[in-house]
Write a protein that holds these residues in place. Structure first.
Motif, PDB file in Angstrom:
ATOM      1  N   GLY A 178     -22.302  27.760 -29.896  1.00  0.00           N
ATOM      2  CA  GLY A 178     -23.545  27.836 -29.136  1.00  0.00           C
ATOM      3  C   GLY A 178     -24.240  29.167 -29.322  1.00  0.00           C
ATOM      4  O   GLY A 178     -23.597  30.200 -29.494  1.00  0.00           O
ATOM      5  N   GLU A 204     -27.865  31.521 -27.892  1.00  0.00           N
ATOM      6  CA  GLU A 204     -28.625  31.714 -26.664  1.00  0.00           C
ATOM      7  C   GLU A 204     -29.696  30.634 -26.533  1.00  0.00           C
ATOM      8  O   GLU A 204     -30.461  30.383 -27.456  1.00  0.00           O
ATOM      9  CB  GLU A 204     -29.275  33.099 -26.694  1.00  0.00           C
ATOM     10  N   SER A 205     -29.722  29.995 -25.375  1.00  0.00           N
ATOM     11  CA  SER A 205     -30.713  28.936 -25.180  1.00  0.00           C
ATOM     12  C   SER A 205     -32.036  29.529 -24.714  1.00  0.00           C
ATOM     13  O   SER A 205     -32.088  30.633 -24.174  1.00  0.00           O
ATOM     14  CB  SER A 205     -30.204  27.911 -24.171  1.00  0.00           C
ATOM     15  N   THR A 206     -33.087  28.764 -24.942  1.00  0.00           N
ATOM     16  CA  THR A 206     -34.416  29.177 -24.509  1.00  0.00           C
ATOM     17  C   THR A 206     -34.987  28.052 -23.653  1.00  0.00           C
ATOM     18  O   THR A 206     -34.407  26.963 -23.582  1.00  0.00           O
ATOM     19  CB  THR A 206     -35.352  29.395 -25.725  1.00  0.00           C
ATOM     20  N   TYR A 224     -35.759  25.299 -26.121  1.00  0.00           N
ATOM     21  CA  TYR A 224     -34.570  24.734 -26.752  1.00  0.00           C
ATOM     22  C   TYR A 224     -33.314  25.077 -25.948  1.00  0.00           C
ATOM     23  O   TYR A 224     -32.597  26.013 -26.277  1.00  0.00           O
ATOM     24  CB  TYR A 224     -34.410  25.250 -28.186  1.00  0.00           C
ATOM     25  N   PRO A 225     -33.038  24.284 -24.885  1.00  0.00           N
ATOM     26  CA  PRO A 225     -31.822  24.547 -24.119  1.00  0.00           C
ATOM     27  C   PRO A 225     -30.540  24.344 -24.935  1.00  0.00           C
ATOM     28  O   PRO A 225     -29.514  24.913 -24.638  1.00  0.00           O
ATOM     29  CB  PRO A 225     -31.877  23.556 -22.959  1.00  0.00           C
ATOM     30  N   MET A 226     -30.640  23.513 -25.985  1.00  0.00           N
ATOM     31  CA  MET A 226     -29.486  23.309 -26.867  1.00  0.00           C
ATOM     32  C   MET A 226     -29.756  24.035 -28.181  1.00  0.00           C
ATOM     33  O   MET A 226     -30.605  23.620 -28.957  1.00  0.00           O
ATOM     34  CB  MET A 226     -29.254  21.813 -27.100  1.00  0.00           C
ATOM     35  N   HIS A 227     -29.022  25.103 -28.378  1.00  0.00           N
ATOM     36  CA  HIS A 227     -29.239  25.960 -29.549  1.00  0.00           C
ATOM     37  C   HIS A 227     -27.864  26.290 -30.110  1.00  0.00           C
ATOM     38  O   HIS A 227     -27.042  26.883 -29.417  1.00  0.00           O
ATOM     39  CB  HIS A 227     -29.983  27.220 -29.095  1.00  0.00           C
ATOM     40  N   TYR A 256     -29.089  16.634 -32.610  1.00  0.00           N
ATOM     41  CA  TYR A 256     -27.956  16.548 -31.692  1.00  0.00           C
ATOM     42  C   TYR A 256     -27.180  15.250 -31.882  1.00  0.00           C
ATOM     43  O   TYR A 256     -25.972  15.253 -31.969  1.00  0.00           O
ATOM     44  CB  TYR A 256     -28.474  16.676 -30.256  1.00  0.00           C
ATOM     45  N   GLU A 311     -32.504  14.509 -26.216  1.00  0.00           N
ATOM     46  CA  GLU A 311     -31.723  15.728 -26.450  1.00  0.00           C
ATOM     47  C   GLU A 311     -32.141  16.388 -27.768  1.00  0.00           C
ATOM     48  O   GLU A 311     -32.199  17.615 -27.857  1.00  0.00           O
ATOM     49  CB  GLU A 311     -30.216  15.426 -26.485  1.00  0.00           C
ATOM     50  N   LYS A 330     -34.815  18.888 -27.659  1.00  0.00           N
ATOM     51  CA  LYS A 330     -34.472  20.165 -27.011  1.00  0.00           C
ATOM     52  C   LYS A 330     -33.473  20.969 -27.843  1.00  0.00           C
ATOM     53  O   LYS A 330     -32.909  21.942 -27.363  1.00  0.00           O
ATOM     54  CB  LYS A 330     -33.827  19.910 -25.649  1.00  0.00           C
ATOM     55  N   THR A 331     -33.211  20.511 -29.051  1.00  0.00           N
ATOM     56  CA  THR A 331     -32.142  21.104 -29.875  1.00  0.00           C
ATOM     57  C   THR A 331     -32.711  21.936 -31.017  1.00  0.00           C
ATOM     58  O   THR A 331     -33.568  21.473 -31.753  1.00  0.00           O
ATOM     59  CB  THR A 331     -31.233  20.005 -30.441  1.00  0.00           C
TER      60      THR A 331
END
Length: 163
Positions: free
Chosen positions: A101, A103-105, A108-111, A145, A153, A156-157
């Motif tokens: 993983g 850092e999420s933003t 993009y909560p999934m990074h 994802y 999802e 957001k990836t």
């Protein structure tokens, strides 16, 4: 000029699933005790999914995670190694990747970032390792994802590659 993104996420037709023996590819690599084709009944859509470039005849198939027999619990469980099969020029290339993983933003909560553990074979006649890795990256950037099974999802990836 718009960038052409030839790969698309799709469900696999039964004909293609049989032609490319996707049940057995999945069963060979996935850690799950439940095997294909029975496992398909547990998905919303009871078909395999892949990321495909029909023009070139390429596809990417995610077999999920390899088994870890040395787990702390003593039971076999999923490892951190994920298997992707990239089909190029009539040949399957098996990629084993691991991810961590990032850092999420807000956007993009999934990074996360993929690292290459292995690839076999590492090149094809008339196609270099670098070319194959670039095709893999193109496909994974579309697959994101979970391909067509999780478009919400995917949106957001953000994926990076450490190779």
């Amino acid at each position: 000029k718009e960038l052409v993104m030839p790969f698309v996420n799709e469900y696999v037709s039964d004909e293609d699933a049989q032609k490319y023996d996707l049940d057995n590819l999945w069963n060979k690599y996935n850690y799950s005790t439940l095997k294909m084709p029975e496992l398909l009944n547990h998905f919303d859509v009871h078909q395999h999914s892949w990321c495909v470039d029909k023009e070139r005849g390429y596809w990417l198939f995610n077999c999920g995670f390899l088994i870890n027999n040395d787990s702390i619990s003593g039971y076999a469980e999923a490892s951190d190694k994920e298997v992707f099969i990239l089909h190029v020029n009539g040949q399957n290339i098996v990629f084993i990747l691991t991810s961590h993983g990032m850092e999420s933003t807000d956007l993009y909560p999934m990074h996360f970032s993929y690292e290459l553990v292995s690839m076999s074979p590492s090149s094809l006649p008339n196609m270099s390792r670098e070319s194959l890795l670039n095709i893999l990256k193109d496909a994974i950037n579309i697959f994101k994802y979970n391909g067509i099974r999780d478009l919400e999802e995917n949106a957001k990836t953000l994926i990076e590659f450490d190779f």
